[in-house]
Design a protein around this motif. Sequence first.
Motif: not given
Length: 265
Positions: A24-28, A57-67, A70-73, A104-110
């Motif tokens: 949410e902070r990133l979105r703002s 182990a602690e880091a894994a709890q905050a990990a996300v996949t590349r797809d 929530r990145f859509d927002a 970008t608004r429409d895609a993940t470039i890389g």
Amino acid sequence: MTTELRAAALEVGVRLGDVDGNLERLRSALERGAASGAHLLVLPELATSGYVFDDAAEAAQAAVTRDDPRFDALRAALPEGVVAVFGYLERDGDRLYNSAVVITRDATIGQYRKAHLWDREREIFDVGDTAGAVFDTAVGRLGVAICYDNEFPEVPRALALAGADVLALPVNWPLVPRPDGEHAPEIIQAMGSARSSRLPTVIADRAGSERGVRWTGGTVVIDGDGWIAAVPDDGIAVADLRLSPGDKSLNPRNDLFGDRRPDLY
């Protein structure tokens, strides 16, 4: 042909392990960067997760996949024609990576996975298999590296030789001692690299501290001559950069890349 690019580097109040809050902070921050008129937005390393984890182990709890959906927002926060780069803690099966994504608004470039791991990062992350990456975007050919990558002069030079017009550099720079009045050493290195390859560089760093680690607060925009073009004003550094795709001429007799003598070094 010379073109102009307005770029913004943004500080974000990242909180360790608070993935939803950080997103949410990133979105703002993206909305604020877009409101500045910038078409390239750069945010810090591991901005979705924080940095100072006790172990994998602690880091894994905050990990996300590349797809991660929530990145859509974050993409939705970008106007057409705006490109954003931010760091995140990537999970791929049982492996964790210190990664950056270009959207970008429409895609993940890389995507890019950090190749040079700093200190205890080696206990948490696997290494990437490329030293930086270059992506074709609406703002030009965009080089991406992460933090410690840029302290190896070969990395920004190789990205420039590969055709990068500008370098996006998400970082988490721990504060180190330096003489009064001096820039942080990482900024000095980035200025030198930018000048030696005429590669404008947009750096987003952390500010404040996390689990006793104080951050440098090195957010800065560096132009292609190696000079600092902008530092943060209330958390955002904005500058208009001149890009000259493919042109490394210094004067009628000298070309920065044409004059190289790789046979001698």
